[in-house]
Design a protein around this motif. Structure first.
Motif, mmCIF file in Angstrom:
data_model
loop_
_atom_site.group_PDB
_atom_site.id
_atom_site.type_symbol
_atom_site.label_atom_id
_atom_site.label_comp_id
_atom_site.label_asym_id
_atom_site.label_seq_id
_atom_site.Cartn_x
_atom_site.Cartn_y
_atom_site.Cartn_z
ATOM 1 N N GLY A 23 0.821 -1.190 0.000
ATOM 2 C CA GLY A 23 0.000 0.000 0.000
ATOM 3 C C GLY A 23 0.867 1.257 0.000
ATOM 4 O O GLY A 23 2.070 1.225 0.291
ATOM 5 N N PRO A 24 0.271 2.391 -0.284
ATOM 6 C CA PRO A 24 1.024 3.644 -0.344
ATOM 7 C C PRO A 24 1.482 4.083 1.058
ATOM 8 O O PRO A 24 0.856 3.804 2.073
ATOM 9 C CB PRO A 24 0.021 4.626 -0.942
ATOM 10 C CG PRO A 24 -1.331 4.068 -0.583
ATOM 11 C CD PRO A 24 -1.171 2.582 -0.597
ATOM 12 N N GLY A 25 2.629 4.776 1.095
ATOM 13 C CA GLY A 25 3.121 5.388 2.325
ATOM 14 C C GLY A 25 3.994 4.521 3.188
ATOM 15 O O GLY A 25 4.387 4.937 4.294
ATOM 16 N N ASP A 122 -4.889 -6.068 -6.888
ATOM 17 C CA ASP A 122 -4.311 -4.727 -6.971
ATOM 18 C C ASP A 122 -2.939 -4.727 -6.320
ATOM 19 O O ASP A 122 -2.811 -5.026 -5.124
ATOM 20 C CB ASP A 122 -5.233 -3.732 -6.278
ATOM 21 C CG ASP A 122 -4.750 -2.297 -6.427
ATOM 22 O OD1 ASP A 122 -3.683 -2.086 -7.037
ATOM 23 O OD2 ASP A 122 -5.443 -1.391 -5.892
ATOM 24 N N PRO A 123 -1.869 -4.447 -7.011
ATOM 25 C CA PRO A 123 -0.526 -4.440 -6.399
ATOM 26 C C PRO A 123 -0.317 -3.282 -5.432
ATOM 27 O O PRO A 123 0.672 -3.249 -4.715
ATOM 28 C CB PRO A 123 0.398 -4.320 -7.597
ATOM 29 C CG PRO A 123 -0.420 -3.660 -8.648
ATOM 30 C CD PRO A 123 -1.832 -4.131 -8.454
ATOM 31 N N CYS A 124 -1.255 -2.361 -5.409
ATOM 32 C CA CYS A 124 -1.138 -1.227 -4.455
ATOM 33 C C CYS A 124 -2.478 -1.075 -3.737
ATOM 34 O O CYS A 124 -3.254 -0.157 -4.026
ATOM 35 C CB CYS A 124 -0.766 0.044 -5.201
ATOM 36 S SG CYS A 124 -0.462 1.462 -4.088
ATOM 37 N N PRO A 125 -2.744 -2.007 -2.812
ATOM 38 C CA PRO A 125 -4.050 -1.960 -2.133
ATOM 39 C C PRO A 125 -4.175 -0.732 -1.238
ATOM 40 O O PRO A 125 -3.191 -0.192 -0.726
ATOM 41 C CB PRO A 125 -4.058 -3.249 -1.311
ATOM 42 C CG PRO A 125 -2.619 -3.549 -1.075
ATOM 43 C CD PRO A 125 -1.886 -3.094 -2.296
ATOM 44 N N GLY A 126 -5.397 -0.304 -1.044
ATOM 45 C CA GLY A 126 -5.620 0.851 -0.178
ATOM 46 C C GLY A 126 -5.546 0.478 1.298
ATOM 47 O O GLY A 126 -5.450 -0.705 1.670
#
Length: 880
Positions: A23-25, A122-126
């Protein structure tokens, strides 16, 4: 804040876990660290049968990890499709200072439906907005699990506390066949920890090699590599032997008992404060051991005004629960619990209804009596009738045996046991006499109460060690009705007894501000005052024993009991010696010993004519450090009469007072004469001679002096059956010398003085001759100067000591005085000498010529050498 998600897979091909979705961050360094933490190493061999009845399952690893950046990582790693070589990991990243959504504890994520079992598309899950808890760790399942591990809980919680308070202390390894059991251990741990500690606890439900795991709680299987316990590894094997022995940590034991009692809601406000936790447990009916009960009592005592009423009442009721059987089974309880219960009882007594506090009071009292602790001073309403009756049945025997035990401190524990017996209605009247004797020995020890050294013993005078070094009797308050006994009344000689004066009772002195178990402002134990006031038999026996000691040693008893405030005044006419010691009033003036003596006699409540012994006690109290002065002794003899002193045995004290009187006591000779008159046939010969000598010093210079003064003084001194006291001899020599110097002096007395050669007498004569009054009189009276010349030039050569004395007086006293006179005054001296005749005028003129004294001294010295006597020493007068 919603945590970021991470996903990773391990294909089982040896390449390790690879992150497949992030995920981001999430910082890069966290990704690298997470890959190492959430990996999975399968156990050796096939999966073990689960204790929960799920055969063939590999362990699942739920982990909560500390990251190097200060954040946390919550992860779940499980085998993929039953193949332990391949696995899937799902993790949540919590940046520093953040927690899971809704503040959920990490362990609540065990088997949460929110965990994914395979990589997401999704390779960048929320971020994950909510972590839904599962039902696996419900209350009932945790209570059941705790019951199944009941004997292992306390040891686990004790190690958990060490781990939580010291994060670098190592790790706890939990060995179970099922990782669900490990999760439940962790859930139990998080429940008992304070909330902040529970959120910071790191764990993993499975590790193939637990000794290498970085978490604080580490689960493993019995088939995994063995992990030996050590300083930094604490192993709790749920499949092995049970722990031996109790756990010393009261907090851990209390937590275990709460779980075993199925009361986990008590951990809602979990705390390290064992007292607070134990108080909540007791109030909820959880049975605790002694150290936890003591902690609960201390906490409740410190929070009497702030604790919830239900909690305080529940604690008091729980701590007081039990009855006669329990009192006998655990007579002393634990020392710490006994002390804590006593403090709690003191704090809540009167704040809560007696129905609530009475069982606690009964437990405290029973524990103190049966276990040898400090006996509390309970108030009258502290016990309800049922509790009082039960205590009386249980404690009657121990109370009586404790009071009667000679080894029990009479003034301390025995009196408190007596107070408890009174409260419970236990009859102890037959024990009072023996207790009174022990109590008297405590108040006035036998070595102090056996005898006082009187102010002076028979025949004793100062210088013979007869006067003791003791303090004056303390003044402890006035005695009401002080005028009831007449001023020391005169009794005619020949009367040995008289009717006792009627004395109203003095009010007893009471202590103020008494504090149970302590002492009042006067230093008196209230238990003593209470006992003597409430037990007539004890009071009578105690006062009788103390009265006997007071008659033998009044000074010691007065010093010991000065501030005791015993109610002796409530017994008119009784215990007179004790009354004088403890009810001694203050004198009107500090030096008015006669006034003080009269007040002391009034305090006795009985006339000395009815009981002569009180006279002796009064004298020793008022004159403990000295003998009465001559005037005081004479007054005592005159007003009280010889018969009373004879009966009281105080005659010799008056004799000593006379013989020990200093030279400046002008009343001593009259006292001696009075003693000789009052006791004409019973004085020992030696003391009679000394009194006669003292009496004679008072008549010198009066019409009753008679003749042969020198011989009378020497005869009384030398003819005594025992040595005359030096004070009397010195006084007699001084009085005789003054009489001889002051004149007029018969020649026969001068000759007797010269012939005696008595060095002490001649020294006294020399001192009197050198007195300033003599020098003044020589300058003022020519006739006195002439008389002194005649006296000091008389009897030359009779004795060397006389020659030395008289020539010294001629040279050092008379000559300077004469030469200082005007010529007219010297002529008047010569006129007087001329009238006396016998060549004294010529002798005076020859003596008064310059240089004549030296030649005269030389002739006297030569004469002395010719007749074989030593020559007088030179007087040192300068020759001219």
């Amino acid at each position: 804040m919603s945590p970021a998600q991470l996903h990773g897979t391990d294909a089982g091909d040896g390449t390790g876990l690879r992150l497949t979705a992030v995920g981001p961050g999430v910082p890069q360094e966290v990704l690298e660290e997470a890959a190492r933490l959430i990996g999975y190493e399968p156990p050796p061999g096939p999966p073990e049968r689960s204790g929960a009845g799920r055969p063939g399952e590999f362990p699942r690893a739920l982990g909560f990890h500390r990251l190097s950046d200060g954040g946390r990582l919550l992860s779940r790693t499980v085998p993929a499709d039953g193949d332990a070589r391949a696995c899937h990991a799902h993790a949540l990243y919590l940046p520093p200072g953040t927690r899971l959504p809704d503040g959920a504890l990490p362990i609540t994520a065990w088997e949460s439906p929110s965990w994914a079992g395979r990589p997401p598309a999704d390779p960048c899950p929320g971020p994950l907005d909510r972590l839904e808890p599962s039902g696996v760790l419900r209350r009932d399942s945790l209570v059941a699990f705790a019951a199944s591990r009941a004997d292992r809980l306390a040891a686990f919680f004790a190690d958990l506390r060490v781990l939580a308070e010291h994060p670098d202390a190592g790790r706890i390894v939990l060995v179970e066949r099922d990782s669900t059991a490990v999760a439940r251990w962790i859930a139990l741990a998080c429940a008992v920890l304070p909330r902040a500690a529970a959120h910071g606890l790191t764990f993993t439900t499975y590790a193939r090699r637990p000794e290498r795991a970085p978490q604080q709680l580490v689960g493993t299987l019995p088939s995994c590599a063995p992990c030996a316990p050590g300083d930094r590894v604490r192993v709790h094997d749920g499949t092995g032997a049970r722990p031996a022995g109790p756990v010393g940590d009261a907090w851990a034991d209390t937590c275990a008992r709460i779980w075993r009692a199925a009361r986990p809601e008590l951990f809602r406000d979990a705390t390290w404060d064992v007292g607070r936790l134990a108080a909540s447990a007791l109030a909820s009916g959880v049975a605790l051991r002694a150290d936890a009960r003591a902690a609960a009592a201390r906490w409740a005592a410190g929070h009497v005004t702030t604790a919830p009423g239900a909690t305080l009442t529940g604690v008091v009721e729980a701590l007081g629960a039990g009855g006669e059987e329990e009192w006998r089974a655990e007579p002393g309880h634990a020392g710490a619990e006994r002390a804590a219960l006593a403090v709690l009882l003191e704090r809540v007594d009167g704040r809560l209804p007696a129905a609530v506090t009475a069982p606690l009071a009964g437990r405290v009292l029973a524990s103190a009596v049966l276990g040898g602790g400090a006996v509390p001073a309970l108030r009258a309403g502290a016990l309800t009738p049922p509790v009082r009756d039960a205590l009386a049945r249980t404690l009657a025997g121990p109370l009586r045996s404790g009071i009667a035990d000679a080894g029990t401190d009479a003034a301390g524990r025995a009196l408190r046991l007596l107070g408890a017996a009174d409260l419970l209605g236990v009859d102890c009247q037959d024990l009072m006499p023996e207790l009174a004797g022990r109590l008297a020995g405590t108040l006035v020890p036998a070595e102090e109460g056996s005898s006082d050294t009187p102010a002076a013993g028979a025949g004793a005078v100062p210088g013979a060690g007869a006067v003791p070094e003791v303090a004056a009797v303390p003044e402890v308050g006035a005695v009401p009705g002080a005028g009831a006994v007449p001023e020391v009344g005169a009794v005619p000689d020949g009367e040995s007894t008289a009717e006792a004066a009627s004395v109203p009772a003095a009010e007893p002195a009471r202590g103020a501000g008494a504090v149970p178990g302590g002492k009042d402002a006067a230093g008196t134990d209230p238990a003593l005052l209470s006992a003597v006031e409430e037990h007539p038999a004890l009071r009578t026996a105690l006062f009788a024993a103390l009265d006997t000691r007071a008659a033998a040693a009044p000074v010691a008893v007065a010093r010991r009991l000065a501030a005791a405030r015993l109610p002796v005044g409530a017994h008119p006419g009784g215990f007179p010696h004790l009354r004088m010691c403890v009810l001694t009033p203050g004198a009107a003036a500090p030096d008015d010993r006669i006034g003080r003596f009269r007040a002391v006699l009034r305090a006795a409540g009985i006339s000395p004519h009815a009981d002569p012994a009180v006279l002796r006690t009064a004298l020793r109290l008022v004159w403990p450090d000295a003998l009465p002065a001559g005037a005081d002794a004479a007054l005592l003899l005159d007003e009280l009469g010889s018969d009373l002193h004879r009966a009281a045995g105080t005659r010799d004290l008056l004799v000593d007072a006379a013989l020990a009187a200093p030279p400046d006591d002008a009343d001593a000779p009259a006292l001696a004469a009075d003693l000789l008159r009052r006791f004409p046939a019973e004085l020992p010969p030696g003391r009679r001679s000394a009194l006669l000598l003292l009496e004679f010093t008072g008549v010198l210079g009066t019409g009753a002096e008679g003749e042969e003064w020198v011989e009378r003084v020497r005869g009384l001194r030398d003819g005594a059956a025992e040595p005359v006291p030096d004070t009397v001899t010195e006084r007699a020599y001084t009085a005789l010398a003054r009489r001889l110097v002051d004149g007029p002096t018969p020649d026969s007395e001068l000759y007797a003085l010269a012939r005696s050669g008595e060095s002490a007498l001649l020294s006294a004569y020399g001192r009197e001759g050198r007195a300033e009054r003599v020098r003044t009189r020589l300058r003022a009276s020519p006739s006195y100067a002439a008389a002194c010349f005649c006296a000091w030039s008389a009897c030359p050569g009779v004795h060397p000591a006389w020659d030395e004395t008289r020539t010294a007086l001629l040279a050092k006293v008379l000559r300077p005085a004469v030469r200082a006179l005007p010529a007219g005054e010297r002529a008047r001296i010569e006129e007087v000498l001329d009238r006396t005749g016998r060549g004294r005028l010529d002798a005076f003129r020859s003596w008064n010529r310059p240089g004549a004294l030296g030649r005269l001294a030389g002739r006297l010295a030569g004469r002395a050498r010719r007749d074989g006597r030593p020559a007088p020493e030179h007087d040192g007068t300068e020759r001219t």
